[in-house]
Design an enzyme around this catalytic site. Structure first.
Site, PDB file in Angstrom:
ATOM      1  N   LYS A 281       0.843  -1.199   0.000  1.00  0.00           N
ATOM      2  CA  LYS A 281       0.000   0.000   0.000  1.00  0.00           C
ATOM      3  C   LYS A 281       0.877   1.248   0.000  1.00  0.00           C
ATOM      4  O   LYS A 281       1.996   1.217   0.503  1.00  0.00           O
ATOM      5  CB  LYS A 281      -0.854   0.026   1.278  1.00  0.00           C
ATOM      6  CG  LYS A 281      -1.969  -0.998   1.311  1.00  0.00           C
ATOM      7  CD  LYS A 281      -2.841  -0.784   2.534  1.00  0.00           C
ATOM      8  CE  LYS A 281      -3.988  -1.784   2.558  1.00  0.00           C
ATOM      9  NZ  LYS A 281      -4.910  -1.645   1.424  1.00  0.00           N
ATOM     10  N   ARG A 355      -9.991 -11.634   2.053  1.00  0.00           N
ATOM     11  CA  ARG A 355     -10.784 -12.742   1.500  1.00  0.00           C
ATOM     12  C   ARG A 355     -10.054 -14.074   1.645  1.00  0.00           C
ATOM     13  O   ARG A 355     -10.674 -15.117   1.785  1.00  0.00           O
ATOM     14  CB  ARG A 355     -11.143 -12.417   0.033  1.00  0.00           C
ATOM     15  CG  ARG A 355      -9.978 -12.313  -0.885  1.00  0.00           C
ATOM     16  CD  ARG A 355     -10.287 -11.543  -2.181  1.00  0.00           C
ATOM     17  NE  ARG A 355     -10.406 -10.092  -1.963  1.00  0.00           N
ATOM     18  CZ  ARG A 355     -10.672  -9.219  -2.925  1.00  0.00           C
ATOM     19  NH1 ARG A 355     -10.848  -9.618  -4.172  1.00  0.00           N
ATOM     20  NH2 ARG A 355     -10.776  -7.934  -2.643  1.00  0.00           N
TER      21      ARG A 355
HETATM   22  N1  BES Z   1      -8.081  -3.764   4.227  1.00  0.00           N
HETATM   23  C1  BES Z   1      -8.198  -3.397   2.864  1.00  0.00           C
HETATM   24  C2  BES Z   1      -9.506  -2.657   2.562  1.00  0.00           C
HETATM   25  C3  BES Z   1      -9.671  -1.324   3.240  1.00  0.00           C
HETATM   26  C4  BES Z   1      -9.257  -0.165   2.609  1.00  0.00           C
HETATM   27  C5  BES Z   1     -10.292  -1.218   4.459  1.00  0.00           C
HETATM   28  C6  BES Z   1      -9.427   1.065   3.224  1.00  0.00           C
HETATM   29  C7  BES Z   1     -10.470   0.001   5.068  1.00  0.00           C
HETATM   30  C8  BES Z   1     -10.032   1.140   4.453  1.00  0.00           C
HETATM   31  C9  BES Z   1      -8.141  -4.640   1.995  1.00  0.00           C
HETATM   32  O1  BES Z   1      -7.345  -5.661   2.467  1.00  0.00           O
HETATM   33  C10 BES Z   1      -7.571  -4.205   0.691  1.00  0.00           C
HETATM   34  O2  BES Z   1      -6.434  -3.842   0.659  1.00  0.00           O
HETATM   35  N2  BES Z   1      -8.373  -4.281  -0.371  1.00  0.00           N
HETATM   36  C11 BES Z   1      -7.951  -3.885  -1.652  1.00  0.00           C
HETATM   37  C12 BES Z   1      -8.388  -4.942  -2.624  1.00  0.00           C
HETATM   38  C13 BES Z   1      -7.788  -4.812  -3.988  1.00  0.00           C
HETATM   39  C14 BES Z   1      -6.300  -5.107  -3.937  1.00  0.00           C
HETATM   40  C15 BES Z   1      -8.487  -5.781  -4.925  1.00  0.00           C
HETATM   41  C16 BES Z   1      -8.606  -2.547  -1.966  1.00  0.00           C
HETATM   42  O3  BES Z   1      -9.745  -2.324  -1.539  1.00  0.00           O
HETATM   43  O4  BES Z   1      -7.961  -1.716  -2.593  1.00  0.00           O
HETATM   44 MN    MN Z   2      -5.311  -5.430   1.888  1.00  0.00          MN
END
Ligand code: BES
Ligand code: MN
Ligand code: ZN
Length: 503
Positions: A281, A355
């Site tokens: 991230k 997931r």
């Molecule tokens: N934990 C994150 C989702 C999230 C983002 C929760 C912001 C709370 C605030 C999750 O694990 C994630 O990183 N999801 C990605 C998925 C993508 C890589 C398909 C996302 O939402 O960008």
């Molecule tokens: Mn994530």
């Protein structure tokens, strides 16, 4: 620094006691209703009521007018709170009124609330919900603040504010409050867990917190890597392998129902920190990922609530606890893992890790307990925030009855849900060339794709997935919450159980 207020219930005080009471008194006033008789006792000079028109106070819901050192009393302050339309104040209305009172407590030490309203009969349940609102609003995460607030004139800021709620039925209020307080404690536990930084709360420490529910009669098993490996949880363990902190799964059981009755089950995503792994991230805002265990926090808070109020239901709570970190052992994009279900997954993005954790947790839950239904909660996707903003959580379900019950519980508790679609067209977006599925789909519908992925691990069991990425943390503060971690889901699911699954 404000410790949790202490709550007591009492009969309406006699005029002399009332007028001599030092402290702050809150009274309620409905739309253009003025003050009730029990309230007027505290306002012998009529000063407060005379202030209404000047302050343009009409009794509008959650309006506030206060006067200092009211004439003819030794009170510090006298505060009127608007109750809006007196009849038909529901559970959340009372919570919000409690929250409004808590917002006006300031540095008071001794507080009386006079629960008497012109044009309405207020019962014990209302008093209990009002008290709950005070507690929920008063919460703040300040355990790491070591310096005392300079402006705090109180002799001992660690001493709790004493709140006495005067009501026609103190015994009934006390009884109702015992139940409501159990739920409040569950919400506050969930908030604490979400707010806690990830250096303090990793998978092992979270599991230890879950274990503490044993004191309430919850049966708690903690699975460590070895057992999970034996069970074949390659999907969950793949996420954990980039962190030195280990993975855990907590299996919590509350058996308050009939012995042979199959349980209802709640499953939570507990990523104690989500760096994204090798698909890392960006730095900006990454600190929020200490809250990526909001689903697990809600499940743990819910189990606390149900056990503390001795719910007459059999309930299983399962949380998958991992840190998604990145060391030399971390999984790579393109890795293929085998889940407990036997299905293989091509991990194309290591940041779509929630997931992967839930895949094994859901499968294990279904396989071991054959529950009536499974509801999972997860801060799963940023996409749900794009779709719904921060006021509704996403609801995905393979079962209309369950979806409707959840939606209704959401309305009743104001932890609102909005149903999103599932379908074969979306499902095929996660088919993979190299494995049974991949963990990401295309550019659009990210929250739906994540839900489709989960659905591949629930067979035909009635199931719902709540994507709480927008509501578990950083959601707008409200009458009953001022903290970053909201505890979203605890009141909602307690309500679901209470309304439909208790014998
Ligand atoms: N934990 C994150 C989702 C999230 C983002 C929760 C912001 C709370 C605030 C999750 O694990 C994630 O990183 N999801 C990605 C998925 C993508 C890589 C398909 C996302 O939402 O960008
Ligand atoms: Mn994530
Ligand atoms: Zn995550």
């Amino acid at each position: 620094m404000n410790p949790r207020p202490s709550i007591a219930f009492a009969k309406f005080a006699a005029p002399q006691t009332a007028a001599n009471r030092k402290g702050v008194v809150f009274v309620l006033s409905a739309d253009d209703g003025g003050l009730s008789g029990a309230a007027r006792v505290y306002d012998p000079g009529n000063t407060l009521e005379r202030a209404f028109p000047v302050a343009e106070f009409t009794g509008k819901f959650a309006g506030v007018v206060e006067i200092l050192a009211p004439e003819g009393t030794s009170l510090d302050r006298l505060v009127a709170i608007g109750a809006g339309k007196a009849s038909g104040l529901d559970e959340t209305a009372w919570l919000k009124l409690g929250g409004t009172i808590a917002a006006s407590l300031r540095k008071a030490t001794d507080v009386a609330v006079v629960l008497d309203l012109v044009g309405a009969v207020t019962g014990g349940k209302d008093a209990a919900n009002l008290a709950a609102g005070i507690l929920l609003r008063s919460y703040s995460f300040d355990k790491y603040k070591t310096r005392k607030d300079k402006d705090d004139a109180r002799a001992d800021p660690k001493k709790p504010i004493k709140v006495t709620i005067h009501t026609a039925d103190p015994a009934g209020a006390k009884k109702a409050f015992a139940e409501v307080e159990a739920v409040v404690d569950g919400v506050l536990l969930a908030r604490d867990l979400v707010n806690e930084p990830a250096n303090i709360l990793g998978p092992v420490e979270f599991a230890a917190q879950a274990k503490e529910l044993e004191a309430l009669g919850v049966k708690v098993e903690i699975l460590a890597e070895k057992e999970m490996k034996k069970l074949g949880m390659g999907s969950l363990l793949g996420v954990a392998q980039g962190s030195p902190r280990g993975a855990r799964m907590a299996v919590m059981q509350w058996n308050g129902g009939k012995p042979k009755d199959s349980p209802v089950a709640f499953v939570g995503k507990g990523v104690t920190f989500d760096t994204g792994g090798n698909s890392m991230k960006p730095a900006s805002g990454m600190e929020d990922m200490k809250g990526d265990m909001g689903g697990a926090a809600a499940v743990t808070g819910l189990m606390h609530a149900l056990a503390a109020r001795k719910a007459k239901a059999n309930v299983v709570g399962i949380i998958g606890l991992v840190e998604n970190a990145v060391d030399g052992h971390a999984q790579r994009p393109g890795d293929i893992v085998t889940s407990m279900s036997g299905q293989t997954i091509e991990v194309l993005n290591t940041d779509a890790e929630g997931r992967l954790v839930l895949a094994d947790a859901l499968w294990y839950c279904n396989d071991r307990f054959q529950p009536k239904f499974m509801v999972n909660l997860a801060t799963l996707t940023g996409a749900i925030m794009v779709a719904l903003g921060l006021h509704y959580a996403g609801l995905f379900s393979n079962n209309d009855e369950l979806a409707e019950r959840l939606t209704a519980a959401g309305q009743a508790t104001q932890e609102r849900l909005w149903r999103m679609p599932l379908g074969a067209e979306y499902d095929k977006l996660i088919d993979s060339k190299n494995a049974d599925m991949k963990n990401i789909g295309g550019r659009y519908g990210g929250a739906i794709i994540a839900a489709q992925f989960l659905q591949r691990f629930v067979k035909d069991t009635p199931w719902a997935h709540l994507d709480i990425a927008g509501t578990a943390m950083g959601s707008p503060s409200s009458e009953i919450n001022q903290s970053w971690g909201s505890g979203f889901g605890v009141r909602l699911l307690d309500r679901l159980v209470r309304d439909h699954y208790e014998s």
